[in-house]
Design a protein around this motif. Structure first.
Motif, PDB file in Angstrom:
ATOM      1  N   SER A  78       6.559   5.651   1.049  1.00 13.56           N
ATOM      2  CA  SER A  78       6.124   4.827   2.180  1.00 13.56           C
ATOM      3  C   SER A  78       5.302   3.643   1.702  1.00 13.56           C
ATOM      4  O   SER A  78       4.744   3.639   0.602  1.00 13.56           O
ATOM      5  CB  SER A  78       5.293   5.668   3.161  1.00 13.56           C
ATOM      6  N   ASP A  79       5.224   2.637   2.568  1.00 13.65           N
ATOM      7  CA  ASP A  79       4.396   1.466   2.305  1.00 13.65           C
ATOM      8  C   ASP A  79       3.888   0.941   3.636  1.00 13.65           C
ATOM      9  O   ASP A  79       4.591   0.997   4.654  1.00 13.65           O
ATOM     10  CB  ASP A  79       5.201   0.386   1.581  1.00 13.65           C
ATOM     11  N   ARG A  81       0.837  -1.194   0.000  1.00 12.96           N
ATOM     12  CA  ARG A  81       0.000   0.000   0.000  1.00 12.96           C
ATOM     13  C   ARG A  81       0.879   1.254   0.000  1.00 12.96           C
ATOM     14  O   ARG A  81       0.953   1.990   0.973  1.00 12.96           O
ATOM     15  CB  ARG A  81      -0.926   0.003   1.224  1.00 12.96           C
ATOM     16  N   PRO A  82       1.561   1.511  -1.120  1.00 11.03           N
ATOM     17  CA  PRO A  82       2.355   2.750  -1.201  1.00 11.03           C
ATOM     18  C   PRO A  82       1.435   3.957  -1.235  1.00 11.03           C
ATOM     19  O   PRO A  82       0.423   3.960  -1.929  1.00 11.03           O
ATOM     20  CB  PRO A  82       3.118   2.582  -2.520  1.00 11.03           C
ATOM     21  N   ASN A  83       1.769   4.997  -0.444  1.00 13.38           N
ATOM     22  CA  ASN A  83       0.787   6.075  -0.293  1.00 13.38           C
ATOM     23  C   ASN A  83       1.390   7.468  -0.276  1.00 13.38           C
ATOM     24  O   ASN A  83       0.698   8.434  -0.577  1.00 13.38           O
ATOM     25  CB  ASN A  83      -0.011   5.869   0.995  1.00 13.38           C
ATOM     26  N   HIS A  84       2.665   7.614   0.091  1.00 12.69           N
ATOM     27  CA  HIS A  84       3.259   8.942   0.200  1.00 12.69           C
ATOM     28  C   HIS A  84       4.644   8.926  -0.418  1.00 12.69           C
ATOM     29  O   HIS A  84       5.377   7.937  -0.296  1.00 12.69           O
ATOM     30  CB  HIS A  84       3.357   9.369   1.674  1.00 12.69           C
ATOM     31  N   LEU A  85       5.023  10.021  -1.072  1.00  9.51           N
ATOM     32  CA  LEU A  85       6.362  10.089  -1.647  1.00  9.51           C
ATOM     33  C   LEU A  85       6.824  11.535  -1.722  1.00  9.51           C
ATOM     34  O   LEU A  85       6.018  12.469  -1.754  1.00  9.51           O
ATOM     35  CB  LEU A  85       6.415   9.435  -3.024  1.00  9.51           C
ATOM     36  N   THR A  86       8.138  11.705  -1.749  1.00 14.70           N
ATOM     37  CA  THR A  86       8.743  13.018  -1.896  1.00 14.70           C
ATOM     38  C   THR A  86      10.170  12.846  -2.390  1.00 14.70           C
ATOM     39  O   THR A  86      10.775  11.780  -2.223  1.00 14.70           O
ATOM     40  CB  THR A  86       8.732  13.802  -0.568  1.00 14.70           C
ATOM     41  N   TYR A  87      10.699  13.896  -3.012  1.00 13.56           N
ATOM     42  CA  TYR A  87      12.089  13.907  -3.451  1.00 13.56           C
ATOM     43  C   TYR A  87      12.940  14.657  -2.442  1.00 13.56           C
ATOM     44  O   TYR A  87      12.469  15.562  -1.745  1.00 13.56           O
ATOM     45  CB  TYR A  87      12.218  14.594  -4.817  1.00 13.56           C
ATOM     46  N   THR A  88      14.213  14.310  -2.359  1.00  9.87           N
ATOM     47  CA  THR A  88      15.176  15.069  -1.571  1.00  9.87           C
ATOM     48  C   THR A  88      16.028  15.903  -2.524  1.00  9.87           C
ATOM     49  O   THR A  88      16.089  15.621  -3.726  1.00  9.87           O
ATOM     50  CB  THR A  88      16.105  14.142  -0.768  1.00  9.87           C
ATOM     51  N   GLY A 133       1.199  10.002   6.829  1.00 11.24           N
ATOM     52  CA  GLY A 133       1.671  11.229   6.213  1.00 11.24           C
ATOM     53  C   GLY A 133       3.186  11.302   6.234  1.00 11.24           C
ATOM     54  O   GLY A 133       3.852  10.673   7.068  1.00 11.24           O
ATOM     55  N   MET A 134       3.729  12.088   5.305  1.00 10.82           N
ATOM     56  CA  MET A 134       5.163  12.233   5.193  1.00 10.82           C
ATOM     57  C   MET A 134       5.445  13.575   4.537  1.00 10.82           C
ATOM     58  O   MET A 134       4.814  13.935   3.545  1.00 10.82           O
ATOM     59  CB  MET A 134       5.737  11.087   4.358  1.00 10.82           C
ATOM     60  N   ALA A 135       6.387  14.349   5.108  1.00 12.39           N
ATOM     61  CA  ALA A 135       6.684  15.666   4.551  1.00 12.39           C
ATOM     62  C   ALA A 135       8.133  16.016   4.804  1.00 12.39           C
ATOM     63  O   ALA A 135       8.671  15.751   5.892  1.00 12.39           O
ATOM     64  CB  ALA A 135       5.770  16.735   5.162  1.00 12.39           C
ATOM     65  N   LEU A 136       8.769  16.625   3.815  1.00 10.80           N
ATOM     66  CA  LEU A 136      10.147  17.069   3.942  1.00 10.80           C
ATOM     67  C   LEU A 136      10.179  18.382   4.709  1.00 10.80           C
ATOM     68  O   LEU A 136       9.357  19.273   4.470  1.00 10.80           O
ATOM     69  CB  LEU A 136      10.760  17.249   2.558  1.00 10.80           C
ATOM     70  N   GLY A 137      11.116  18.513   5.658  1.00 14.79           N
ATOM     71  CA  GLY A 137      11.229  19.721   6.451  1.00 14.79           C
ATOM     72  C   GLY A 137      11.796  20.879   5.660  1.00 14.79           C
ATOM     73  O   GLY A 137      12.408  20.700   4.595  1.00 14.79           O
TER      74      GLY A 137
END
Length: 295
Positions: A36-37, A21-28, A106-110
């Motif tokens: 995430s999964d 269940r991949p649900n959140h993603l972001t680039y660095t 949830g997932m977020a880059l600072g």
């Protein structure tokens, strides 16, 4: 992706599986893709042998260097049912960045571009649900690339790789709230303030330094003409738009609020790094693991 096994010797024999269940993603800024999964795991250690949720954040190193594949091959990939453990997956450069018992919501880059905030929900016997925001430090690999011996010991000795940034349980929310886990419940503005959907119908603002509550946004009686006149609309995701608005979704509505602060965004003047041989040959970095108590 590599299965986040925590048993002895898991780095010597890594199991692979399909994402569930991949649900959140972001680039660095370093060109890595974080995603995430969530999946269910069972353990014979537990008396009732009941399955429990496991949340994992993976890192695909140097994802900006991945070449596109033909449409036919992409369609064929959807038919795969398992990965061959005997196949060489080292070229994939995927490692486990963070894992815990619970459900990642949830997932977020600072705003400092070196911190990742991860929201995890766990079931507890006393309070129903507990939500924790973890602050995960993202370390670039340039330090490791300068040394071929002893560099891997740095992660083993690092006790500050993640911390519990904020915690809240269901007793702090209104009893008539209805929870939903459809989208990302974390956002960060340009000043570093963290926006968290901890309760079903409110947004909590957290100080970027210590995670203390600095404000709350609540929208009541949004559905007075709808099906649930006595309940607030449960929020499912939150995100900053590029038009000066903060957007919030519910199962049936898209809402927006004018914001004087813009959302956090990656710089546009970054140079895409060249492929490094180290990234393709190095073993995976030990993962950050927590239990249901956040330890």
């Amino acid at each position: 992706v590599p299965h986040p096994s925590v048993g002895e010797g898991h780095q010597q024999h890594q199991q692979w599986r399909r994402v569930v269940r991949p649900n959140h993603l972001t680039y660095t800024p370093f060109g890595d893709l974080l995603f995430s999964d969530n999946f269910l795991e069972s353990s014979s250690i537990l008396d009732d042998d009941a399955p429990y949720h496991v949340g994992v954040v993976y890192r695909r190193r140097e994802a900006v260097q991945v070449l596109p594949i033909p449409a036919e091959q992409s369609r064929d990939a959807h038919g795969w049912t398992a990965a061959n453990d005997g196949e060489d997956h080292g070229i994939e450069n995927i490692d486990v960045l963070f894992q815990t018992r619970g459900f990642i919501e949830g997932m977020a880059l600072g705003a400092d571009l070196s911190t990742l905030f991860v929201l995890v929900t766990t079931e507890t016997s006393h309070f129903g649900k507990t939500k924790r925001v973890y602050k995960v430090r993202l370390s670039a690999d340039e330090d490791d690339q300068d040394s071929d011996d002893g560099g891997s010991d740095k992660a083993d000795d690092d006790d500050d790789e993640f911390t519990v940034f904020h915690e809240v349980n269901a007793s702090h929310c209104e009893s008539n709230g209805r929870d939903s886990s459809s989208g990302s419940k974390l956002a960060v503005d340009e000043k570093g303030t963290v926006y968290l959907i901890a309760c079903p119908s409110s947004v909590t603002l957290l100080d970027k330094e210590d995670g203390n509550v600095v404000g709350t946004l609540t929208l009541d009686n949004l559905q007075t003409q709808g099906k649930y006149p006595s309940l607030s609309s449960p929020f499912t995701s939150i995100s900053f738009g590029e038009d000066g608005y903060l957007y919030i979704t519910s199962p049936t509505e898209l809402m927006r609020i004018k914001s004087r602060v813009e959302g956090m965004s990656l710089p546009t003047n970054l140079v895409v790094p060249s492929p490094s041989k180290k990234a393709f040959d190095a073993p995976s970095k030990p993962s950050v693991t927590t239990d249901s108590n956040g330890q």
